[in-house]
Design an enzyme around this catalytic site. Structure first.
Site, PDB file in Angstrom:
ATOM      1  CG  HIS A 122      -1.862   1.014   1.454  1.00  0.00           C
ATOM      2  ND1 HIS A 122      -1.555   2.294   1.853  1.00  0.00           N
ATOM      3  CD2 HIS A 122      -3.207   0.979   1.315  1.00  0.00           C
ATOM      4  CE1 HIS A 122      -2.675   3.005   1.944  1.00  0.00           C
ATOM      5  NE2 HIS A 122      -3.693   2.233   1.617  1.00  0.00           N
ATOM      6  CG  ASP A 199       0.871  -2.202   6.159  1.00  0.00           C
ATOM      7  OD1 ASP A 199       0.018  -2.291   7.055  1.00  0.00           O
ATOM      8  OD2 ASP A 199       0.709  -1.520   5.126  1.00  0.00           O
ATOM      9  CD  GLN A 202      -6.607  -4.399   4.251  1.00  0.00           C
ATOM     10  OE1 GLN A 202      -7.542  -5.140   4.542  1.00  0.00           O
ATOM     11  NE2 GLN A 202      -6.802  -3.146   3.857  1.00  0.00           N
ATOM     12  CE  LYS A 225      -6.807  -0.350   6.426  1.00  0.00           C
ATOM     13  NZ  LYS A 225      -7.564   0.350   5.392  1.00  0.00           N
ATOM     14  CB  CYS A 364      -3.617   3.389  -1.471  1.00  0.00           C
ATOM     15  SG  CYS A 364      -4.668   4.784  -1.134  1.00  0.00           S
TER      16      CYS A 364
HETATM   17  N1  PLP Z   1      -1.564  -0.472   4.656  1.00  0.00           N
HETATM   18  C1  PLP Z   1      -2.536  -1.229   4.130  1.00  0.00           C
HETATM   19  C2  PLP Z   1      -2.205  -2.612   3.656  1.00  0.00           C
HETATM   20  C3  PLP Z   1      -3.829  -0.708   4.026  1.00  0.00           C
HETATM   21  O1  PLP Z   1      -4.785  -1.450   3.476  1.00  0.00           O
HETATM   22  C4  PLP Z   1      -4.088   0.604   4.493  1.00  0.00           C
HETATM   23  C5  PLP Z   1      -5.441   1.198   4.392  1.00  0.00           C
HETATM   24  O2  PLP Z   1      -6.145   1.021   3.420  1.00  0.00           O
HETATM   25  C6  PLP Z   1      -3.042   1.343   5.046  1.00  0.00           C
HETATM   26  C7  PLP Z   1      -1.797   0.773   5.111  1.00  0.00           C
HETATM   27  C8  PLP Z   1      -3.254   2.736   5.556  1.00  0.00           C
HETATM   28  O3  PLP Z   1      -3.832   2.665   6.804  1.00  0.00           O
HETATM   29  P1  PLP Z   1      -4.442   3.953   7.533  1.00  0.00           P
HETATM   30  O4  PLP Z   1      -5.736   4.239   6.865  1.00  0.00           O
HETATM   31  O5  PLP Z   1      -4.615   3.495   8.943  1.00  0.00           O
HETATM   32  O6  PLP Z   1      -3.471   5.053   7.440  1.00  0.00           O
END
Ligand code: PLP
Length: 406
Positions: A122, A199, A202, A225, A364
């Protein structure tokens, strides 16, 4: 015992209709809905228990501080971190990874140093590293997933060389649902003395997470989430790494003393939490995590595995649907396009008319879109309150799209 109907009853929004149809909410990958306990905690937080934290000596400040600080241990338990001092509260994953980029990586990395990233990432786990590339000459090394969207842990480790200072990798792709074997990556990187950032935005919502078992140095989760409030999140930072960090933002609770010519900082983790934090959001995230732990993440994972298998079979039965990727280990997240249906925005508009909420766009994840050879896709991402009947409704709505467009 996992009872999906009892869980659905906890989420008031699931009772509403959209465009005259019962809501089928399949946009959980973007943000999940909130159970009544979280909504109540937010209301109570402002109606009865609100004050700024840490600095006051009065009743309400002590109460808010106690609730806010006790969330650290809830997060610790949720991801099985060794200690609550290794939990930094954030506003979400984007802030968490930027914190690591500014506070840990920027002061330590030099021109020519390398960061290994996967093409599944992402933007939140790409752009903070681009900053270091632009500003400090750090080199980004990319690892491609295979044709099915699997990420071979050995391919990641093969990209690690003597100049690698960090591996930054997702635990679960927000586009394909691919579950990445981060444990093997961490073990291999550790042998070469290279820290790993995972990260977990998800993954943590779909399966049990144990950061000690994974063996990572940094692990990001995001409250919105995880059925908690937006503007909440946390970063696990192993204490050896925390000791290497330089404060990133200044002011508020990260301070011990400030003089005209000198300044000293609070102990970690508060050293990395400047300003008035998201007090009620963080408390609400704790309530959401307790709610999930009461249900049991193994039970959530089992239910979603069933949904994923059922949805996979149904969606693959639509021979005009281009399902992106086919990873062998994946969460219930499906990206697709339809030949002749124009832009995925058009598909999502038709689905919306049937009450089915999905996301359309590049999610994204532009490097991954590029790798897949598409500009955008529709994404149906399931949560613990979704059902097989809702998979069927998605399929019916897609059939309508096919009729309309093909
Ligand atoms: N990383 C992943 C894999 C995501 O799916 C997302 C959100 O869609 C993010 C990072 C960003 O997270 P946040 O909305 O908490 O900044």
């Amino acid at each position: 015992m996992f009872d999906v109907n009892a869980i659905r009853a906890d989420f008031p929004i699931l009772k509403r209709e959209v465009n005259g149809k019962p809501l089928v909410y399949l946009d959980n990958g973007a943000s999940a809905q909130k159970p009544q306990v979280v909504i109540d905690a937010i209301t109570r937080g402002y109606a009865e228990e609100y004050s700024n934290v840490h600095r006051g000596l009065h009743f309400l400040s002590n109460l808010a501080t106690e609730k806010y600080e006790s969330t650290r241990d809830i997060v610790r338990k949720f991801i099985n971190a060794p200690s609550e001092d290794e939990i930094v509260f954030t506003s979400g994953t984007t802030e968490g990874i930027n914190l690591i980029s500014y506070a840990w990586a920027a002061p330590r990395f030099e021109a020519g140093d390398e960061i290994v990233l996967s093409v599944l990432e992402h933007h939140a786990n790409i752009v903070p590293w681009h900053f270091l590339r632009e500003r400090q000459g750090v080199v980004l090394k990319w690892v491609e997933p295979d044709a099915n969207g699997n990420l071979d842990p050995q391919a990641v480790l093969d990209a690690v060389g003597p100049k690698t200072k960090l591996v930054a990798v997702t635990h679960c792709s927000n586009v394909l649902g691919t579950i990445v074997d981060v444990k093997t990556i961490c073990a291999g990187a550790r042998e070469q003395g290279v820290p790993v950032l995972v990260d977990g935005s998800q993954s943590a919502v779909h399966m049990p997470v144990d950061v000690q078992d994974i063996g990572c140095d940094f692990f990001a989760i995001t409250g919105h989430k995880l059925y908690g409030p937006s503007g909440s999140g946390a970063m696990f930072i192993a204490k050896e790494r925390m000791a290497e960090m330089r404060p990133f933002m200044g002011g508020g609770d990260m301070i011990r003393e400030v003089g005209r010519d000198e300044v000293s900082y609070n102990d970690a983790p508060m050293k990395f939490e400047a300003g008035t934090p998201g007090i009620v959001q963080t408390i609400g995230m704790g309530v959401a995590l307790d709610y999930l732990m009461n249900i049991g993440m193994e039970n959530v994972a089992r239910h979603e595995h069933d949904l994923r298998t059922y949805a996979d079979e149904k969606l693959r039965g639509l021979n005009w649907l281009n399902l992106q990727g086919n990873p062998h280990d994946k969460a219930a997240i499906f990206s697709f396009t339809i030949d002749g249906a124009g832009h995925p925005h058009d598909i999502s508009t038709v689905l919306d008319k049937k009450g089915v909420a999905v996301r359309a766009g590049s999610h994204c994840a532009m490097p991954l879109m590029d790798h897949l050879g598409i500009n955008a896709s529709c994404r149906a991402s399931f949560g613990m309150y979704n059902t097989r009947e809702e998979v069927d409704k998605l399929v019916d709505a897609l059939e309508l799209c096919h009729e309309l467009f093909a």
